[in-house]
Design a protein around this motif. Structure first.
Motif, PDB file in Angstrom:
ATOM      1  N   LEU A  87      25.645  54.822  11.760  1.00  0.00           N
ATOM      2  CA  LEU A  87      26.212  53.372  11.401  1.00  0.00           C
ATOM      3  C   LEU A  87      27.851  53.147  11.241  1.00  0.00           C
ATOM      4  O   LEU A  87      28.706  54.352  11.065  1.00  0.00           O
ATOM      5  N   PHE A  88      27.566  52.040  11.326  1.00  0.00           N
ATOM      6  CA  PHE A  88      29.363  52.140  11.326  1.00  0.00           C
ATOM      7  C   PHE A  88      29.934  50.402  10.746  1.00  0.00           C
ATOM      8  O   PHE A  88      28.689  48.930  11.085  1.00  0.00           O
ATOM      9  N   HIS A  89      30.227  50.058   9.079  1.00  0.00           N
ATOM     10  CA  HIS A  89      30.647  49.175   8.861  1.00  0.00           C
ATOM     11  C   HIS A  89      31.767  48.317   8.920  1.00  0.00           C
ATOM     12  O   HIS A  89      32.596  49.689   9.094  1.00  0.00           O
ATOM     13  N   TRP A  90      32.152  47.652   9.402  1.00  0.00           N
ATOM     14  CA  TRP A  90      33.558  46.538   8.798  1.00  0.00           C
ATOM     15  C   TRP A  90      33.624  45.023   7.719  1.00  0.00           C
ATOM     16  O   TRP A  90      32.730  44.809   8.214  1.00  0.00           O
ATOM     17  N   GLY A  91      34.514  44.560   7.777  1.00  0.00           N
ATOM     18  CA  GLY A  91      34.702  43.056   7.547  1.00  0.00           C
ATOM     19  C   GLY A  91      35.963  43.352   7.321  1.00  0.00           C
ATOM     20  O   GLY A  91      37.207  43.577   7.849  1.00  0.00           O
ATOM     21  N   VAL A  92      36.672  41.895   6.532  1.00  0.00           N
ATOM     22  CA  VAL A  92      37.837  42.213   5.832  1.00  0.00           C
ATOM     23  C   VAL A  92      38.225  41.993   4.684  1.00  0.00           C
ATOM     24  O   VAL A  92      38.128  41.909   3.916  1.00  0.00           O
ATOM     25  N   ARG A  93      39.640  41.860   4.769  1.00  0.00           N
ATOM     26  CA  ARG A  93      40.213  42.406   3.010  1.00  0.00           C
ATOM     27  C   ARG A  93      40.154  41.277   2.360  1.00  0.00           C
ATOM     28  O   ARG A  93      41.183  39.630   3.236  1.00  0.00           O
ATOM     29  N   LEU A  94      40.235  40.761   1.516  1.00  0.00           N
ATOM     30  CA  LEU A  94      40.928  39.858   0.497  1.00  0.00           C
ATOM     31  C   LEU A  94      42.305  39.884   0.053  1.00  0.00           C
ATOM     32  O   LEU A  94      42.778  40.884   0.608  1.00  0.00           O
ATOM     33  N   PRO A  95      43.146  39.263  -0.498  1.00  0.00           N
ATOM     34  CA  PRO A  95      44.286  38.668  -0.629  1.00  0.00           C
ATOM     35  C   PRO A  95      44.561  39.901  -2.101  1.00  0.00           C
ATOM     36  O   PRO A  95      43.212  39.869  -2.855  1.00  0.00           O
ATOM     37  N   ALA A  96      45.699  40.300  -1.921  1.00  0.00           N
ATOM     38  CA  ALA A  96      46.038  41.284  -3.123  1.00  0.00           C
ATOM     39  C   ALA A  96      45.469  40.704  -4.636  1.00  0.00           C
ATOM     40  O   ALA A  96      46.372  39.256  -4.475  1.00  0.00           O
ATOM     41  N   GLY A  97      45.462  41.216  -5.323  1.00  0.00           N
ATOM     42  CA  GLY A  97      45.073  40.103  -7.210  1.00  0.00           C
ATOM     43  C   GLY A  97      44.067  39.487  -7.042  1.00  0.00           C
ATOM     44  O   GLY A  97      44.021  38.965  -8.322  1.00  0.00           O
ATOM     45  N   HIS A  98      43.229  39.117  -5.335  1.00  0.00           N
ATOM     46  CA  HIS A  98      41.869  38.461  -6.191  1.00  0.00           C
ATOM     47  C   HIS A  98      41.061  38.798  -7.314  1.00  0.00           C
ATOM     48  O   HIS A  98      40.793  39.778  -6.995  1.00  0.00           O
ATOM     49  N   PRO A  99      40.773  37.831  -7.561  1.00  0.00           N
ATOM     50  CA  PRO A  99      39.739  38.656  -8.751  1.00  0.00           C
ATOM     51  C   PRO A  99      38.881  38.557  -8.034  1.00  0.00           C
ATOM     52  O   PRO A  99      38.607  39.808  -9.417  1.00  0.00           O
ATOM     53  N   LEU A 100      37.748  38.633  -7.360  1.00  0.00           N
ATOM     54  CA  LEU A 100      36.302  39.467  -6.809  1.00  0.00           C
ATOM     55  C   LEU A 100      36.885  40.430  -6.467  1.00  0.00           C
ATOM     56  O   LEU A 100      36.384  42.010  -6.710  1.00  0.00           O
ATOM     57  N   ALA A 101      38.063  41.051  -5.645  1.00  0.00           N
ATOM     58  CA  ALA A 101      38.312  42.380  -5.732  1.00  0.00           C
ATOM     59  C   ALA A 101      38.842  43.391  -6.244  1.00  0.00           C
ATOM     60  O   ALA A 101      38.426  44.648  -6.481  1.00  0.00           O
ATOM     61  N   VAL A 102      38.843  42.479  -7.324  1.00  0.00           N
ATOM     62  CA  VAL A 102      39.371  43.061  -8.982  1.00  0.00           C
ATOM     63  C   VAL A 102      38.165  43.756  -9.488  1.00  0.00           C
ATOM     64  O   VAL A 102      38.943  44.506 -10.493  1.00  0.00           O
TER      65      VAL A 102
END
Length: 309
Positions: A87-102
């Motif tokens: 498998l190889f997976h990829w997506g995109v980054r969320l903006p820095a400090g986005h509450p979901l990423a935190v």
């Protein structure tokens, strides 16, 4: 036989609801065929790399949601035999400090693009992600309309969701570690919907009423849409999280490469079923999207317990 759904038809709600009960249906794909061809060419080059180079593209703590995953890792939720695939997976980054990423860092791992090994792959896969996600949102909107949901219901649920793209290389069966013909055992997806454009070879099978297996190949310009566990829960079982597998035909030579996109709602989404009548008994308990993800990843042997929030 799978139904083809025309998303532009304003009178096809009953046809789409019937397709949701089947769990699979065809839709005309808005992703350019030339972009899909470019992605397959670059991914074929990646999977042909030496094993040492590919293993250098693993992303620890990502639960296999980013970078490379070697063969014989993932098992079906109710099975014991590991799939025969890379498998190889990829997506995109969320903006820095986005509450979901935190709040959910394990659901938003850093994407890894192996441009140093396959020049140009990052730009093509990122563009493919964007085009496929736009297409999936169109399908989700049509589903919402057919179900009588409020306009924008699925759009808000999917906003900044951890959408994951997966390229799967199924090696030739004569390289398998044991006598087998099944690349991926029967399973269900645990997202809202999954888009499966055409693959490089046959192999996808879906289970229809009565337990019969139906071979399905997305024709050029189309995608197979797969109902996931999230949509099944949200509809109280009206939509069916379809059972499917990937099988090599007797005497089939060579491998198979496929690209799919899993459309997950944002993990803070509470999966409360849509209203379907006061007297109808609830089929599923209410979970958050992240609860369902964590539970399923544990059951298929892909949860990195060090990263659980």
């Amino acid at each position: 036989m799978l139904q083809e759904i025309d998303l532009t038809a304003r009178c096809g709600h009953q046809r789409l609801r019937t397709a949701l009960r089947d769990g699979f249906f065809f839709v005309r794909n808005t992703v350019p065929e030339i972009l899909l061809d470019d992605a397959y060419q670059l991914l074929e080059a990646f999977f042909a790399l030496p094993e040492r180079d590919k293993r250098g593209c693993r992303v620890p703590g990502s639960n296999g949601q980013s970078g490379y995953t070697p063969p014989l890792v993932e098992t079906a939720e109710k099975g014991e035999t590991a799939d025969w695939k890379e498998l190889f997976h990829w997506g995109v980054r969320l903006p820095a400090g986005h509450p979901l990423a935190v709040r959910y860092p394990a659901r938003y791992p850093e994407p890894l693009m192996p441009d140093q090994l396959v020049p140009g792959i990052g730009a093509v896969l990122t563009e493919l992600h964007t085009r496929m996600l736009r297409f999936q949102h169109e399908v989700a909107a049509a589903i919402g309309e057919a179900l009588g949901a409020h306009p924008g219901y699925f759009a808000e649920m999917l906003e900044d969701g951890p959408v994951v793209n997966r390229a799967t290389w199924y090696p030739p069966m004569d390289q398998a570690p044991s006598q087998r013909h099944v690349w991926a055992v029967e399973h269900q997806d645990f997202d809202l919907i999954t888009a499966l454009p055409r693959a490089t070879a046959t192999g996808l099978q879906v289970q229809v009423e009565g337990g019969e297996w139906l071979s399905v190949d997305a024709p050029a310009g189309h995608a197979v849409m797969n109902v996931g566990m999230v949509l099944e829960r949200l509809t109280g079982g009206l939509a069916r999280a379809a059972v499917h597998r990937v099988v090599a035909a007797p005497g089939q030579h060579g491998g198979r490469l496929s690209i799919v996109q899993f459309c997950h709602p944002a993990p803070w989404t509470v999966l409360t079923p849509l209203a379907r009548g006061e007297r109808e008994a609830a089929r599923f308990p209410t979970l958050t999207a992240d609860d369902l993800f964590q539970r399923t990843m544990y059951r298929i042997n892909r949860l990195d317990t060090r990263q659980v929030n």
